[in-house]
Design a protein around this motif. Structure first.
Motif: not given
Length: 1297
Positions: A544-558
């Motif tokens: 599954i390939a997706q674009t990246i939500v800005p800032g999502l990888l900087e914090k946990s999804q919770e």
């Protein structure tokens, strides 16, 4: 046969009006929206009709002309008391934009004009351009033009001012008809030099089909010109002696051979013209610092056809020879000191062979049709390819390196921010037509680039060329970032999907999420954003390939989720911003706004499934993720031990539902939801109408018993009664509102862990009953509706078209077992034997695909060829010696014996787990999977038995498994029946391609025009319909480019309308483009391509190109035999047409062979008493008459007359015509018999006139071809036309009511 009569044409502006009976015999136009942004310069104006045409009305019946315009058919009503509207348009434009005006699009078409282009050093030339064309697009056109194709680094100037690349031509001041645009050479950068080198290499291999075989650079195959180039001179029937009409043996009726090599015939125009022996990057790259100061960008090595070695410097000013050698670096200019701005110019001056061959190459290139040269926006892969030689290619080396580094080939080391590009395109203004075109064009182009980049990334991830973000985790849990894209696997990470079915649920969730993204993208709510998403299946692994939500990888999804739940309802969040945005989508998506309980038993309001997550990105945008619960669950596959039998409808219980499925994400298709809602709406209207009728009767009775003065409250009582009536009807049909019809579904009814408040228990129970009603509706209405295959409204030929037909009816593929059981119960099951055969094939191949997916996951990379060939042998081979195909090319027999005796550090490939698979084991697993997944029992003990029992073809099964899994096999003849050696070897597996699923953006305004055209043509307004389709074609081409399925649909319809209107040349032109577009976008053997070949053959015959028509029909018949075999209704149509064309060419024996086979198939699939069968008898009678065999002719025509008489009566035109023909045949037979008797009597008598043998005339043959294809043209009187108009107006009024 029902007919309609239109009025006569009064003037050129009047519309040709006809009635259309959507009856028999056409394959579905199944559009799938894949395309590219390429400007289409076409003159689509309808030619002026001749004066004589104005005085004649035209009546015709055209089979399924618009029935199956699936993606653009008129949408069901909104189903409320409001005026029906297009939900998508209503949501996308809060200001309720006005209906699209045709005048706006006409202005787009009429802004074309001619300019003069002045290249440096050569004469100027004229070029037709469009006012809507961007300067950047004009740049691309010049790079493809024969005169300027070798130039890439230049700017365009008008009056000394450089033109901005993003400016439309019509907005440039001073740019008018005849304006002179100068092409000015610019300085090179490293990026420009690389792009120039790539372009030169593309020109050098422009005739080489290697890219099409390898599935790269948007290349795909097309063979139409191979069959049409020989009859461009309108050869007449009188020239038949120069035409070879005999087909290859494998095309003749009754032949069992199914050769594969004719699928891709050898084309002489594809023979490469070698211009250079070697063109590669020099080992002296990159230039040292002191040479950079002199403008050196890179160095090239060239070996010319004269075996002269050249070292070339690419500098900022152009290209020149240097004095370097393989072992000595000397960047000084060599003799002759020539500086050329183009590499082609330099090579032309130093190599006469290059100059000669390159000139010839370009002449051949420009002779190709543009539809053959343009790159498709979404890559099409071919499942067969010849074994070709691998050649040196420096550009391929460079692109492979940059691809592994996650770089884009056009940005030279830079990475694109895909999320910002996609979201930015969606935020563009959409107020005017120009704004919407620009927005949709940008969305389409960015989406196609995104799909290409994400596909390359997914392949790189599986190949191990990308470093994971979490290398310490297990391989199936790893995640990756490549080229600003996020990649994950379709496995159950951290048992997240354990409540839903584990890995099976994780695998299915990716597709469910993609469908949800498509649904929300189609609603197109302003301010609500979804991620760019594609799903890639490659070598047994789903990525599954997706674009990246800005800032999502900087914090946990919770921490990021502010709406929805990340733990199946234990913790639920809501947010007013998301509630407001998602509430706008509830109506078009039929989602019920509802409340669920969180961990503290506090009600939380949602407008989506609980798994849908809302995230605010660092860019301030509102994103929704995990849309796998967008559509309501399918309770037939939601088995629960707590489900009481009384709650399950009888329709479901009779089919054995509910059933246990591999996962609990099974959902209903949107087509089923719309069909179900439409069905309930009809019930609602019926109930309200009956109730109102009763109220009126009661009111009239009350008025008769009352005084003349109306008592107070009577009107209030009537109003209250109507209100109660609507409330009662709404409750009966399951409406969420009691004041109007509005059916919506709660997507969380079956979600694990989701709890509802006790006060809503009754509402939840109603929603569950509504879901059961929808599931029962699928079984009781939609699956039986597939019986329309009996009248050939739908005519699937393979798994793809069968799936399309199922989806049109809202039936998921997992219902194949139920469909097969329904087919077994049908009385006329023999007429649906081709459907049953395709269904059984689909069950087997899809079950094998499921097994193949897990089978490949344990295969080491060095053994892919051996493993795939071994699997194919176990599946399709009759040989028991399948293990002989598993060899290791690194081990010779002698060395392998030595290693076995002394021990070996290298494990043998045949020791792997995959090599232990046997045919019997694989077949047992297929039978188990068919029973567990499709709930169908295969009672055959092996593949040979099921093939013989159901008359399947191994070559068709090979095609199906290859297309579904991405296997590419070698183009050669396979002997499946061999008992002593395996069918497939390692070298037969040429490649494996990714199978990609992605969003399908299109042009909404063009789709709206196509809907209006559908209505216009169904009302008989042919001229209006033609113009509307022309406008739609213009918009589709502007947004998606010419290689797009919607463009193909428009071309196909324009061809049919032109043919019906008698404009055969226009019909031929449109249909040729449609065929090439189908080949390029769908595939050379797709059933729609076969259908397009068939219609092109009809138009060619009408245009006098009889031999071309014959070759096209031979091609269509071969493809049909390869795809579905000879026992199929499509073969009956083709054989009837072949018999007629051969009859016209006076090849009577061949004609009889095909017509006799058509008669047999028509009897089987239409019935022995059908009108089609009578027509087949008549066609045979005409050929026998031409041969002088009047006994046989009379026999067949008597059969036809008997059928006509019994079916339509003695007074019908067809019956009378058959009776007259019988009399004529009888008279001719008598004359012939008298002549024969006179010859053998040897007695003097009066002179007996010789019998007259009729010869076929092209108009008569064309009329029969039209009848065969379902088109009837009948001149009508104006009085009948007026009756038709009144009838259609009354029907329209009824429809509005």
């Amino acid at each position: 046969m029902e007919t309609f009569e239109p009025r006569a044409r009064q003037s050129n502006q009047d519309n040709a009006k006809t009635g259309i009976n959507l009856s028999e015999d056409q394959t579905a136009d199944c559009p799938v929206l894949h395309a590219e942004h390429i400007q289409c310069q076409e003159n689509l104006d309808q030619p002026e009709r001749k004066e004589g045409d104005r005085k004649t009305g035209l009546q015709f019946l055209s089979s399924h002309f618009f029935t199956l315009l699936l993606h653009c058919s008129t949408a069901p009503p909104t189903l409320t008391e409001e005026t029906p509207k297009d939900n998508r348009l209503e949501q996308s434009d809060p200001d309720k934009r006005e209906q699209l005006s045709i005048r706006d699009i006409v202005e787009l078409q009429e802004t074309g004009f001619i300019v003069r282009i002045q290249p440096p050093g050569t004469e100027s030339f004229e070029l037709q351009v469009s006012g809507q064309m961007l300067v950047a697009e004009l740049h691309q056109v010049l790079m493809d033009h024969e005169i300027t194709c070798h130039r890439t680094c230049f700017s365009l100037q008008l009056g000394g001012a450089t033109l901005d690349s993003l400016t439309e031509l019509h907005s440039i001041q001073g740019l008018h008809e005849g304006a002179l645009i100068k092409l000015v050479e610019d300085s090179y950068s490293v990026r420009d030099a690389r792009l120039h080198l790539r372009h030169v290499c593309d020109l050098l291999r422009s005739l080489d089909p290697a890219d099409s075989y390898n599935g790269v650079n948007g290349s795909s195959l097309s063979y139409l010109t191979f069959y049409t180039r020989g009859d461009k001179g309108n050869r007449r029937a009188s020239e038949k002696e120069y035409v070879d009409c005999s087909p290859p043996e494998y095309i003749l009726p009754g032949c069992k051979d199914r050769p594969l090599t004719p699928l891709q015939p050898i084309r002489d125009d594809w023979k490469p013209l070698q211009c250079l022996r070697v063109l590669t990057m020099s080992s002296w790259n990159p230039p040292p610092g002191n040479r950079k100061m002199h403008g050196d960008l890179m160095y090239l090595n060239v070996l010319t056809m004269e075996d002269r070695e050249l070292n070339i410097t690419s500098s900022t000013r152009g290209f020149y020879l240097n004095q370097s050698t393989a072992f000595n670096f000397n960047p000084k200019p060599a003799v002759p000191k020539i500086l050329c701005h183009s590499l082609v110019e330099l090579l032309s001056q130093v190599s006469p062979a290059f100059r000669k061959n390159f000139s010839a190459l370009q002449k051949k290139r420009v002779q190709q049709h543009p539809y053959e040269r343009f790159a498709a926006p979404f890559q099409v892969f071919t499942w067969t390819a010849p074994h070709g030689d691998h050649t040196l290619d420096c550009v391929r080396v460079e692109e492979t390196h940059t691809s592994r580094m996650g770089q884009d080939k056009h940005t030279a080391g830079q990475s694109r921010d895909w999320n910002e590009e996609l979201q930015g395109c969606r935020e563009l203004p959409r107020n005017s037509l120009q704004d919407r075109l620009h927005r949709e064009r940008s969305i389409f182009k960015t989406s196609s680039d995104f799909v290409a980049a994400a596909t390359r990334g997914a392949v790189a991830v599986i190949d191990g060329n990308v470093m994971p973000l979490n290398p310490g985790e297990a391989p199936h849990m790893q995640m990756f970032i490549w080229n600003n894209l996020f990649f994950s696997f379709g496995f159950d990470i951290s048992e997240h999907y354990r409540p839903l079915g584990g890995n099976a649920a994780a695998h299915a969730a990716a597709i469910c999420d993609l469908r949800g993204v498509q649904a929300y993208a189609s609603v197109d709510t302003e301010g609500l954003h979804t991620l760019g998403t594609i799903v890639v299946d490659y070598r047994g692994i789903r990525v599954i390939a997706q674009t990246i939500v800005p800032g999502l990888l900087e914090k946990s999804q919770e921490q990021s989720v502010i709406y929805g739940s990340n733990d199946y309802g234990s913790t639920v969040f809501t947010h007013p911003r998301f509630l407001e945005l998602l509430d706008k989508t509830c109506k078009p998506l039929r989602i019920q706004r509802h409340q669920v309980l969180d961990q503290n038993n506090i009600p939380v309001e949602l407008c989506s499934g609980v798994e849908t997550k809302g995230i605010l990105g660092n860019d301030g945008r509102s994103y929704i993720l995990d849309l796998l619960r967008t559509f309501p669950p399918d309770l037939n596959f939601q088995f629960s031990e707590t489900e009481e039998a009384k709650d399950v409808p009888e329709e479901c219980q009779s089919f054995g539902y509910p059933q246990q499925h591999h996962h609990s994400l099974a959902s209903l298709r949107p087509e089923l939801i719309e069909a179900f809602v439409q069905h309930r709406y009809e019930l609602y209207v019926k109930m309200v109408a009956q109730g109102l009728s009763q109220l009126e009767e009661q009111s009239e009775a009350t008025e008769q018993n009352e005084d003349l003065v109306c008592e107070p409250g009577t009107r209030d009582t009537t109003t209250a009664g109507r209100r109660d009536l609507i409330v009662k009807a709404c409750k009966a049909v399951g409406s969420v509102s009691d004041s109007c019809f509005d059916i919506r579904f709660n997507p969380d009814i079956c979600s694990p862990g989701v709890r509802f408040s006790p006060e809503f228990a009754e509402e939840v129970q109603k929603q569950r009953k509504l879901l059961w009603d929808a599931a029962a509706f699928l079984l009781s209405n939609q699956i039986p509706a597939l019986r329309d295959c009996l009248d050939h409204t739908a005519l699937p030929m393979d798994g793809v078209t069968l799936t399309s037909v199922l989806h049109q009816h809202g039936v998921n593929v997992r219902y194949l077992g139920a469909l097969l059981r329904e087919l077994h119960r049908v009385e006329e099951r023999e007429r649906l034997s081709h459907i049953k055969r395709i269904c059984i094939s689909e069950v087997i191949i899809r079950s094998a695909k499921h097994i193949f997916r897990t089978y490949l996951q344990d295969v080491e990379p060095a053994a892919f060829s051996a493993a795939v060939s071994h699997f194919l042998n176990c599946l399709l081979s009759s040989s028991t010696c399948v293990l002989d195909s598993c060899s290791d090319e690194l081990l010779s027999r002698r060395r392998s014996r030595r290693r076995r005796s002394h021990g070996s550090r290298v494990p043998l490939l045949t020791d792997s787990m995959w090599a232990r698979l046997t045919p019997s084991e694989l077949w047992g697993r297929i039978r188990t999977e068919a029973g567990d997944y499709y709930h169908y029992t295969i009672d055959s003990e092996n593949i040979d038995e099921v093939i013989e029992k159901h008359d399947l073809q191994r070559i068709s099964l090979l095609r199906e498994i290859a297309i579904k899994t991405g296997i590419q096999v070698q183009l050669r003849e396979y002997v499946f029946e061999s008992r002593h050696r395996p069918v497939f070897g390692e070298e037969d597996v040429v490649n494996m391609f990714p199978v990609v699923k992605h969003l399908k953006p299109t042009a909404t305004d063009a789709t709206q025009l196509l809907q209006q055209a559908q209505v216009a043509v169904q009302q008989g307004l042919l001229k209006d319909g033609y113009e509307l389709i022309s406008q739609a074609l213009t918009l589709f081409s502007s947004v998606c480019g010419v290689l797009h399925e919607d463009v193909c649909v428009c071309l196909r319809l324009l061809g049919r309308l032109s043919y019906i209107l008698g404009e055969y040349a226009d019909a031929l032109s449109h249909q040729e483009k449609a065929v090439m577009s189908s080949e390029r976008v769908l595939g050379i053997d797709h059933p729609q391509t076969i259908q397009d070949y068939t219609y092109l053959a009809l138009y060619c015959f009408a245009g006098g190109q009889h031999s071309t028509s014959l070759q096209l029909l031979y091609r269509a018949r071969y493809l049909t035999l390869l795809v579905s075999g000879e026992d199929h209704p499509q073969v009956a149509l083709l054989d009837s047409m072949l018999g007629l064309v051969l009859h016209a060419l006076m090849e009577y024996e061949l004609s009889l062979k095909f017509l006799q086979n058509a008669l047999n198939l028509t009897s089987k699939y239409r019935g022995a008493t059908s009108l089609r069968h009578a027509h087949s008898h008549h066609l045979l009678a005409t050929v026998y008459e031409t041969k002088g065999e009047f006994r046989s002719a009379l026999q067949h025509e008597k059969e036809a007359y008997s059928i006509y008489k019994s079916q339509v009566g003695e007074n019908h035109d067809s019956t009378r015509e058959s009776s007259e023909y019988l009399k004529s045949l009888t008279q001719q037979a008598v004359v012939l018999q008298k002549a024969i008797n006179h010859i053998y009597s040897n007695t003097p008598s009066a002179c007996i006139p010789p019998p007259k043998f009729s010869t076929p005339s092209p108009p008569a043959i064309l009329q029969q071809l039209n009848l065969t294809c379902g088109i009837i043209l009948i001149p009508l009187r104006s009085a009948m036309i007026q009756l038709l108009l009144k009838y259609m107006e009354s029907m329209n009024e009824l429809w509005r009511l």
